[in-house]
Design an enzyme around this catalytic site. Structure first.
Site: not given
Length: 313
Positions: A99, A58, A186, A145
């Site tokens: 990160n 992750d 979608r 998002y």
């Protein structure tokens, strides 16, 4: 010369196609994915390749590897998935960017951010150019998002200004093709799955809203071209197909290709759903020598063939 390339979200729809492309060019590929929306099935045909490696990880946690290039694609990208856990979606975009930028800074390697046309929100200009700042609701159901991706772009350009990091930011417009998730919500996958199952084709609103659909191979070509530019080319660069289609036009084309007898069913328009979406690709053409080559009908035929296999219809 071959490179060792890290792709976060490498088992996703786009990431799996990018992995194929880079392996075909002789690179080593490290695919990092937590398999929230990615799938081992998307990349299992690559497992026998000695230059391909998968790590379950992750990106909201640091990662320590030695690589030559980084493509940061990790993030759920369809409303169904990114709204399932909106806090985690924002963390993936923002902490994942921090990160991966930290890794790129330590290694002094170029890093590409898979941004999105969603940074433009419900656009007040048409078509969208890279200098448009957007019209985004910061507190709506899509904000996790939209704003997460906008914050990631901010981080990329601050790392560039502060550390002279080699960054590449690509703004991806609606992309479709084999390995889309059947239940990702979608419009292309929705219409195809509904048509193949003989279910009603659900159109939100009156169907006059537009999208521009880019076949995945064209998108991947744009990503690779951007990564291979010199240090001075940062983006953001729109990559998408400027051919604009209404939802009704798309539905009718899917019905024609599949031969389905599905009816069209209208439903209310979701909150903050953009009414128009079309990229201006002048910069991509000038800086990358890129433009899409796969027409919508040809791309839909390949995608429908894929879904016939997945759904066994």
């Amino acid at each position: 010369m071959s490179s060792r390339v890290l792709i976060t979200g490498g088992a996703g729809f786009i990431g799996s196609h990018l992995s194929e492309r880079l392996l075909a060019e002789g690179d080593e590929v490290i695919c990092v994915d937590n398999f929230f929306t990615g799938s081992r099935r998307n990349v299992e045909h690559l497992f026998d390749n000695p230059r391909f490696e998968v790590i379950r990880h992750d990106v909201t946690f640091p990662l320590y590897l030695e690589v030559d290039k980084i493509y940061n694609l990790a993030c759920p990208a369809s409303p169904v998935h990114y709204q399932h856990d909106p806090v985690q979606t924002t963390k993936t975009s923002v902490m994942g960017a921090i990160n991966m930028l930290g890794l790129a800074k330590r290694l002094r390697v170029p890093i590409l951010q898979a941004s999105t046309s969603e940074v433009y929100g419900d656009p007040a200009i048409h078509p969208q150019t890279e200098d448009y700042w957007g019209n985004v609701n910061p507190i709506g159901p899509r904000s996790c998002y939209d704003e997460g991706k906008r914050a990631a772009e901010t981080l990329f350009f601050d790392y560039r200004r502060q550390h002279d990091l080699s960054i590449k930011v690509i703004r991806i417009f609606n992309t479709y093709g084999p390995r889309m998730h059947p239940n990702d919500g979608r419009v292309v996958s929705n219409f195809i799955v509904q048509a193949l199952r003989g279910e009603p084709i659900t159109i939100y609103g009156d169907g006059s809203q537009t999208r521009s659909f880019c076949y995945v191979d064209d998108l991947v070509d744009g990503m690779v071209r951007l990564m291979n530019t010199d240090h001075g080319v940062t983006g953001p660069i729109n990559v998408g197909n400027p051919g604009e289609f209404t939802m009704l036009e798309l539905a009718n084309e899917v019905l024609r290709i599949t031969g389905s007898t599905s009816e069209i069913e209208h439903r209310p328009l979701p909150q903050d759903d953009p009414k128009q979406r079309q990229p201006n690709i002048d910069i991509a053409q000038r800086e990358l020598g890129w433009k899409p080559s796969v027409a919508l009908t040809a791309g839909l035929e390949r995608t429908i063939d894929y879904f016939r296999g997945v759904l066994a219809v």
